[in-house]
Design a protein around this motif. Structure first.
Motif, mmCIF file in Angstrom:
data_model
loop_
_atom_site.group_PDB
_atom_site.id
_atom_site.type_symbol
_atom_site.label_atom_id
_atom_site.label_comp_id
_atom_site.label_asym_id
_atom_site.label_seq_id
_atom_site.Cartn_x
_atom_site.Cartn_y
_atom_site.Cartn_z
ATOM 1 N N VAL A 199 1.199 -1.606 0.275
ATOM 2 C CA VAL A 199 0.232 0.689 -0.171
ATOM 3 C C VAL A 199 0.851 1.484 -0.269
ATOM 4 N N ARG A 200 0.680 2.196 -0.938
ATOM 5 C CA ARG A 200 0.876 3.497 -0.831
ATOM 6 C C ARG A 200 0.086 5.080 -0.902
ATOM 7 N N VAL A 201 0.558 5.200 0.007
ATOM 8 C CA VAL A 201 -0.546 6.524 0.120
ATOM 9 C C VAL A 201 0.418 8.142 -0.296
ATOM 10 N N PHE A 202 -0.039 8.745 -0.971
ATOM 11 C CA PHE A 202 0.478 10.378 -1.432
ATOM 12 C C PHE A 202 -0.324 11.344 -0.709
ATOM 13 N N ALA A 203 0.858 11.476 0.164
ATOM 14 C CA ALA A 203 0.173 13.174 1.192
ATOM 15 C C ALA A 203 1.023 14.576 0.656
ATOM 16 N N GLY A 204 -0.186 15.053 0.356
ATOM 17 C CA GLY A 204 0.002 16.593 -1.024
ATOM 18 C C GLY A 204 0.518 17.720 0.166
ATOM 19 N N GLU A 205 1.761 18.111 0.589
ATOM 20 C CA GLU A 205 1.900 19.304 1.582
ATOM 21 C C GLU A 205 1.404 19.853 1.478
ATOM 22 N N LEU A 206 0.469 20.818 1.115
ATOM 23 C CA LEU A 206 -0.340 21.732 0.801
ATOM 24 C C LEU A 206 -2.194 21.156 1.539
ATOM 25 N N ASP A 207 -1.773 20.270 1.284
ATOM 26 C CA ASP A 207 -3.362 19.636 1.887
ATOM 27 C C ASP A 207 -3.667 20.001 3.438
ATOM 28 N N GLN A 208 -4.289 20.624 3.916
ATOM 29 C CA GLN A 208 -4.895 21.492 4.872
ATOM 30 C C GLN A 208 -5.490 20.638 5.007
ATOM 31 N N ALA A 209 -6.680 20.031 5.058
ATOM 32 C CA ALA A 209 -7.528 18.882 5.357
ATOM 33 C C ALA A 209 -7.045 17.397 6.010
ATOM 34 N N LEU A 210 -6.503 16.603 4.544
ATOM 35 C CA LEU A 210 -6.072 14.858 5.019
ATOM 36 C C LEU A 210 -4.077 15.564 4.709
ATOM 37 N N THR A 211 -4.048 15.485 5.961
ATOM 38 C CA THR A 211 -2.380 16.034 6.069
ATOM 39 C C THR A 211 -1.148 15.010 5.648
ATOM 40 N N GLY A 212 -0.013 15.496 5.965
ATOM 41 C CA GLY A 212 1.183 14.145 5.668
ATOM 42 C C GLY A 212 -0.095 13.073 7.072
ATOM 43 N N ASP A 213 0.567 13.940 9.006
ATOM 44 C CA ASP A 213 0.825 13.270 9.793
ATOM 45 C C ASP A 213 -0.418 13.030 9.628
ATOM 46 N N PHE A 214 -1.812 12.847 9.474
ATOM 47 C CA PHE A 214 -2.843 12.111 9.613
ATOM 48 C C PHE A 214 -2.554 11.435 8.847
ATOM 49 N N LEU A 215 -2.799 10.803 8.043
ATOM 50 C CA LEU A 215 -2.539 10.091 6.774
ATOM 51 C C LEU A 215 -1.373 8.659 7.510
ATOM 52 N N ARG A 216 -0.451 9.244 7.859
ATOM 53 C CA ARG A 216 0.888 9.220 8.534
ATOM 54 C C ARG A 216 -0.417 7.495 9.474
ATOM 55 N N GLY A 217 -1.126 8.150 10.539
ATOM 56 C CA GLY A 217 -1.218 8.235 11.423
ATOM 57 C C GLY A 217 -2.655 6.873 11.516
ATOM 58 N N THR A 218 -3.105 6.890 10.323
ATOM 59 C CA THR A 218 -3.919 6.399 9.965
ATOM 60 C C THR A 218 -4.072 4.905 8.936
ATOM 61 N N TRP A 219 -3.530 4.978 8.553
ATOM 62 C CA TRP A 219 -2.767 3.820 7.052
ATOM 63 C C TRP A 219 -1.662 2.868 7.448
ATOM 64 N N LEU A 220 -0.504 3.834 8.426
ATOM 65 C CA LEU A 220 0.531 3.103 8.660
ATOM 66 C C LEU A 220 0.121 2.303 9.762
ATOM 67 N N ARG A 221 -1.341 2.340 10.602
ATOM 68 C CA ARG A 221 -1.451 1.542 11.582
ATOM 69 C C ARG A 221 -2.480 0.664 11.453
ATOM 70 N N ASP A 222 -3.016 0.645 9.993
ATOM 71 C CA ASP A 222 -4.116 -0.193 9.443
ATOM 72 C C ASP A 222 -2.921 -1.492 8.184
ATOM 73 N N TYR A 223 -2.029 -0.906 7.948
ATOM 74 C CA TYR A 223 -1.757 -1.833 6.566
ATOM 75 C C TYR A 223 -0.148 -2.492 7.220
ATOM 76 N N PRO A 224 0.334 -3.501 7.051
ATOM 77 C CA PRO A 224 1.945 -3.425 7.919
ATOM 78 C C PRO A 224 2.736 -3.360 6.515
ATOM 79 N N ASN A 225 2.263 -2.959 5.469
ATOM 80 C CA ASN A 225 3.330 -2.847 4.251
ATOM 81 C C ASN A 225 3.096 -1.940 3.395
ATOM 82 N N ALA A 226 2.478 -0.647 4.027
ATOM 83 C CA ALA A 226 2.281 0.385 4.066
ATOM 84 C C ALA A 226 3.681 2.352 4.216
ATOM 85 N N THR A 227 3.233 2.215 2.941
ATOM 86 C CA THR A 227 4.132 3.251 3.245
ATOM 87 C C THR A 227 3.139 4.724 2.902
#
Length: 257
Positions: free
Chosen positions: A197-225
């Motif tokens: 699994v790979r998730v792309f986070a836009g650095e200018l996105d003030q809604a679904l931020t990189g920190d939010f995506l890391r705290g959710t997707w990385l928790r759920d999938y062991p092979n996610a980045t």
């Protein structure tokens, strides 16, 4: 509601098959800027319209991520695709994960672009009011586009994105989809699945931020980045299309071992 194959644009003739799902604001036209520069020898892409959008605007439904996931499987079946990868933008990120609850063995790789996690999105009351009102209030949609790109995009671009959203979505469906992607939590059905699994986070996105995506997707999938995309917000397909293509196809093309 019975699952149904979705209207789609099919391009390419490569052996790696990919279904791409749009977000809350647009139909499959959200991906139009990518089409001229995709690798059509390595991949075959199907860009779909979810119920309530584009050519599926008048297709009745419950407008839920679960229904959307079933429709994606029906689309793959209609195409004769036994295995495929999935791309989901924003709300589409939740929809593609629903496929994993139905047939995880059929999914090769999963990509989220500014993507909603399986646990949904918590909204403070004032933000919920903004988003819930966006079905009927164009100014709310424009404000969301502006916020999720840090207010740095040209006014004409925001206006074009707004017109696309209004013209290619049904207001009732648009509002119903919000309750599903934002409020439903199905992470227990997907947590721990080992697919890449790979998730792309836009650095200018003030809604679904990189920190939010890391705290959710990385928790759920062991092979996610989670990979940060510089100089883009919530809509990298529009804002930085060539950068996105390179990042997406590099991941899709990695050896599965």
């Amino acid at each position: 509601m019975t699952a149904a194959p979705l209207p789609h644009t099919l391009i390419g003739h490569g052996p790696h098959r990919v279904i791409a799902v749009h977000g809350w604001f647009a139909d499959r036209a959200a991906y139009e800027r990518l089409l001229p520069d995709l690798d059509l020898d390595a991949f075959t892409y199907a860009f779909v319209d979810l119920r309530g959008y584009g050519e599926a605007r008048d297709l009745p439904g419950r407008y839920t991520t679960a229904e959307g996931g079933a429709d994606l499987l029906a689309t793959a079946d209609a195409l004769g695709w036994e295995r495929f990868s999935l791309i989901g933008h924003s709300m589409g990120g939740a929809v593609v994960q629903r496929v994993l609850t139905l047939a995880p063995e059929r999914v090769r790789r999963l990509i989220g672009i500014s993507a909603v996690p399986a646990s949904g999105v918590p909204f403070p009351p004032e933000q919920w009011e903004l988003f819930a009102g966006a079905a009927d209030l164009p100014q709310n949609r424009a404000a969301i586009i502006d916020i999720t790109t840090s207010g740095v995009r040209p006014r004409a671009w925001v206006a074009r994105m707004l017109a696309q959203s209004l013209g290619r979505s049904d207001a009732k469906a648009f509002r119903a989809w919000l309750d599903s992607w934002a409020l439903e939590d199905f992470r227990e059905e997907v947590a721990g699945l080992p697919l890449p699994v790979r998730v792309f986070a836009g650095e200018l996105d003030q809604a679904l931020t990189g920190d939010f995506l890391r705290g959710t997707w990385l928790r759920d999938y062991p092979n996610a980045t989670v990979v940060d995309l510089p100089a883009t917000g919530h809509y990298p397909m529009e804002e930085t299309p060539l950068q996105l293509i390179s990042a997406v196809e590099e991941f899709l093309g990695e050896d599965e071992g």
